[in-house]
Design a protein around this motif. Sequence first.
Motif, PDB file in Angstrom:
ATOM      1  N   LEU A  68       0.828  -1.203   0.000  1.00  0.00           N
ATOM      2  CA  LEU A  68       0.000   0.000   0.000  1.00  0.00           C
ATOM      3  C   LEU A  68       0.862   1.253   0.000  1.00  0.00           C
ATOM      4  O   LEU A  68       0.625   2.194  -0.778  1.00  0.00           O
ATOM      5  CB  LEU A  68      -0.932  -0.007   1.213  1.00  0.00           C
ATOM      6  CG  LEU A  68      -1.823   1.240   1.366  1.00  0.00           C
ATOM      7  CD1 LEU A  68      -2.778   1.355   0.189  1.00  0.00           C
ATOM      8  CD2 LEU A  68      -2.589   1.195   2.686  1.00  0.00           C
ATOM      9  N   PHE A  69       1.886   1.291   0.883  1.00  0.00           N
ATOM     10  CA  PHE A  69       2.768   2.450   0.926  1.00  0.00           C
ATOM     11  C   PHE A  69       3.483   2.641  -0.411  1.00  0.00           C
ATOM     12  O   PHE A  69       3.609   3.761  -0.910  1.00  0.00           O
ATOM     13  CB  PHE A  69       3.793   2.293   2.047  1.00  0.00           C
ATOM     14  CG  PHE A  69       3.201   2.336   3.430  1.00  0.00           C
ATOM     15  CD1 PHE A  69       1.968   2.943   3.663  1.00  0.00           C
ATOM     16  CD2 PHE A  69       3.871   1.773   4.508  1.00  0.00           C
ATOM     17  CE1 PHE A  69       1.418   2.996   4.928  1.00  0.00           C
ATOM     18  CE2 PHE A  69       3.331   1.817   5.783  1.00  0.00           C
ATOM     19  CZ  PHE A  69       2.100   2.427   5.993  1.00  0.00           C
ATOM     20  N   SER A  70       3.965   1.563  -0.995  1.00  0.00           N
ATOM     21  CA  SER A  70       4.677   1.649  -2.275  1.00  0.00           C
ATOM     22  C   SER A  70       3.740   2.114  -3.386  1.00  0.00           C
ATOM     23  O   SER A  70       4.102   2.955  -4.216  1.00  0.00           O
ATOM     24  CB  SER A  70       5.288   0.291  -2.634  1.00  0.00           C
ATOM     25  OG  SER A  70       6.129  -0.178  -1.611  1.00  0.00           O
ATOM     26  N   VAL A  74       4.174   5.566  -5.669  1.00  0.00           N
ATOM     27  CA  VAL A  74       4.245   5.569  -7.140  1.00  0.00           C
ATOM     28  C   VAL A  74       3.099   6.375  -7.744  1.00  0.00           C
ATOM     29  O   VAL A  74       3.288   7.153  -8.686  1.00  0.00           O
ATOM     30  CB  VAL A  74       4.228   4.118  -7.663  1.00  0.00           C
ATOM     31  CG1 VAL A  74       4.138   4.095  -9.185  1.00  0.00           C
ATOM     32  CG2 VAL A  74       5.466   3.378  -7.206  1.00  0.00           C
ATOM     33  N   THR A  75       1.897   6.218  -7.204  1.00  0.00           N
ATOM     34  CA  THR A  75       0.728   6.911  -7.753  1.00  0.00           C
ATOM     35  C   THR A  75       0.862   8.424  -7.603  1.00  0.00           C
ATOM     36  O   THR A  75       0.579   9.179  -8.543  1.00  0.00           O
ATOM     37  CB  THR A  75      -0.547   6.419  -7.056  1.00  0.00           C
ATOM     38  OG1 THR A  75      -0.657   5.001  -7.197  1.00  0.00           O
ATOM     39  CG2 THR A  75      -1.778   7.080  -7.654  1.00  0.00           C
ATOM     40  N   SER A 122       9.055   3.859   4.407  1.00  0.00           N
ATOM     41  CA  SER A 122       8.234   3.058   5.308  1.00  0.00           C
ATOM     42  C   SER A 122       7.801   1.741   4.686  1.00  0.00           C
ATOM     43  O   SER A 122       7.526   0.774   5.403  1.00  0.00           O
ATOM     44  CB  SER A 122       6.987   3.845   5.736  1.00  0.00           C
ATOM     45  OG  SER A 122       7.340   5.060   6.359  1.00  0.00           O
ATOM     46  N   SER A 123       7.753   1.676   3.363  1.00  0.00           N
ATOM     47  CA  SER A 123       7.318   0.446   2.706  1.00  0.00           C
ATOM     48  C   SER A 123       8.313  -0.689   2.887  1.00  0.00           C
ATOM     49  O   SER A 123       7.961  -1.854   2.743  1.00  0.00           O
ATOM     50  CB  SER A 123       7.099   0.703   1.214  1.00  0.00           C
ATOM     51  OG  SER A 123       8.335   0.956   0.564  1.00  0.00           O
ATOM     52  N   GLY A 124       9.554  -0.358   3.183  1.00  0.00           N
ATOM     53  CA  GLY A 124      10.564  -1.389   3.365  1.00  0.00           C
ATOM     54  C   GLY A 124      11.386  -1.668   2.138  1.00  0.00           C
ATOM     55  O   GLY A 124      12.174  -2.614   2.118  1.00  0.00           O
ATOM     56  N   LEU A 125      11.222  -0.859   1.087  1.00  0.00           N
ATOM     57  CA  LEU A 125      12.042  -1.035  -0.109  1.00  0.00           C
ATOM     58  C   LEU A 125      13.513  -0.789   0.220  1.00  0.00           C
ATOM     59  O   LEU A 125      13.846  -0.041   1.137  1.00  0.00           O
ATOM     60  CB  LEU A 125      11.588  -0.055  -1.202  1.00  0.00           C
ATOM     61  CG  LEU A 125      10.262  -0.370  -1.894  1.00  0.00           C
ATOM     62  CD1 LEU A 125       9.828   0.790  -2.763  1.00  0.00           C
ATOM     63  CD2 LEU A 125      10.382  -1.631  -2.734  1.00  0.00           C
ATOM     64  N   SER A 126      14.388  -1.402  -0.552  1.00  0.00           N
ATOM     65  CA  SER A 126      15.825  -1.260  -0.308  1.00  0.00           C
ATOM     66  C   SER A 126      16.304   0.061  -0.878  1.00  0.00           C
ATOM     67  O   SER A 126      16.910   0.129  -1.946  1.00  0.00           O
ATOM     68  CB  SER A 126      16.590  -2.420  -0.949  1.00  0.00           C
ATOM     69  OG  SER A 126      17.977  -2.298  -0.700  1.00  0.00           O
TER      70      SER A 126
END
Length: 564
Positions: A68-70, A74-75, A122-126
């Motif tokens: 959801l955060f990611s 992007v949106t 917050s999404s946890g992406l690297s």
Amino acid sequence: MTDLKEGVCLIGFWFNHEHCCWTSNETTFQERDRCPQWKSWAELIAGASEGPFAYVVNYLMYLFWALLFSFLAVTLVRAFAPYACGSGIPEIKTILSGFIIRGYLGKWTLIIKTITLVLAVSSGLSLGKEGPLVHVACCCANILCHLFTKYRKNEAKRREVSYYFPLKTLWRSFFAALVAAFTLRSINPFGNSRLVLFYVEFHAPWHLVELAPFILLGIFGGLWGALFIKANIAWCRTREGLYTALWQLALALIFKMLITVITFGMKVPSGLFIPSMAVGAIAGRLLGVGMEQLAYYNHDWLIFRGWCSPGADCITPGLYAMVGAAACLGGVTRMTVSLVVIMFELTGGLEYIVPLMAATMTSKWVADALGREGIYEAHIRLNGYPFLEPKEEFEHSSLAVDVMRPRRGDPALAVLTQDGMTVEEVETIVESTHYSGFPVVVSQESQRLVGFVLRRDLLISIDNARKRQDGIVSASKVVFTEHTPAQPPEAPPPLRLRGIMDLSPFTVTDHTAMDITVDIFRKLGLRQWFSQWLNALVLPDGTRGRWQAIDRHKKTRRIRKRLL
């Protein structure tokens, strides 16, 4: 928001896990992170905190919030501010070199990047936040500059932190950093009265023998940096139009090194410092643990004898993690002195200057042996921005006259005369060419340079004059002089445009050596210059050693379309 993926605080959803349990009287020393005020998603949904079903519920909720955060990041970037994607450092370096990307430092970019940076991290992406925060800071500075006439009307003043760094700018930067440090100390965001993000508490000294593994970490950092740049650029070339963002995000849950290659360059705010440091820290920790075990079980070896007593902690694995982080970050960005300073700022470990310097320099040498470009320069070249690398030497022995326009066989240089052209003639020249600006000369016979006028300013001024000034028609004379020349009684009133003309464009002679010419562009951040003899307009096209006149507005639109 990061902790929201694991649970929620009942006394306030805006509290993270640690802050939620701060005021609780039911925590124990052994379980400091458990308190009745904080509930995991399994406890709220299934009523159980342990067991297979609770694990599945927590895992699915973690995935839901991360996606959801990611998706929101992007949106928002795609819908409102395409320039808010990525790190922003390649574009900032290009802007500082003289190229203008309109809207890249605007208010919408600032707002969207600030919001989506929080969502992306917050999404946890690297990815990291340091690079995007540089972009955010530049947006703030650009917006604040418009409050002061001194900076609003002077591009050079706004770019005094590029390759030409005056002493007064150094003092201003120091004062700004002082205010920022005082503000950070007053807020105390980490709750430990420290100003650094990754404070280290290592007190054990390092030994001369450990320089060998430190240099080994530098070699690893250089190899990783070169591999990361090549892999990331190759992935970015194949990304456009081929894979969905959802597939990329799902893949980002598998491998750390692979996801760092994939994630950097996605159309969300993404930094590179933290992922690169994480890779190096993992490698450094592994090497440090290996050295620790080696010293523990072989303390009587010659290299350990004398400073490693039986049963003592001779090796500090955390130090190796710190050195490895610096090595990998240096291999990716090719920073040296500034990187060592950054590591001091992050950790406060001033006593480890020699290990950090050894690893940093080694990683740069190894990475440079495999490829001269850092990650930011590689992305500048990938995006086609006009940029002259300050570290590269210009080896050609040509003169400025060899690359100036017009050349033999080219159409004559498009110029405007200071008082001999009508509005219709000026509009004809503008419509028949694609240049972003035109030199203003005395006359067609005496092409002595008077000034320079931008195409955009010329069109806007003519359009406004037709709408708001009485008598301005196609036959009206366009005047760039201070005093209006005499006109016949029946002639329409002239259109005075001296106010939009640059009266002091940068000029050099046509016999200036090309290495000096390139150095002028690099240090002053110029976008064009004129010869005192030929009035030739010269603009860099972003490729090393080659020059041509280009329409910068068209290039900006093309870049923006590519981002969309």
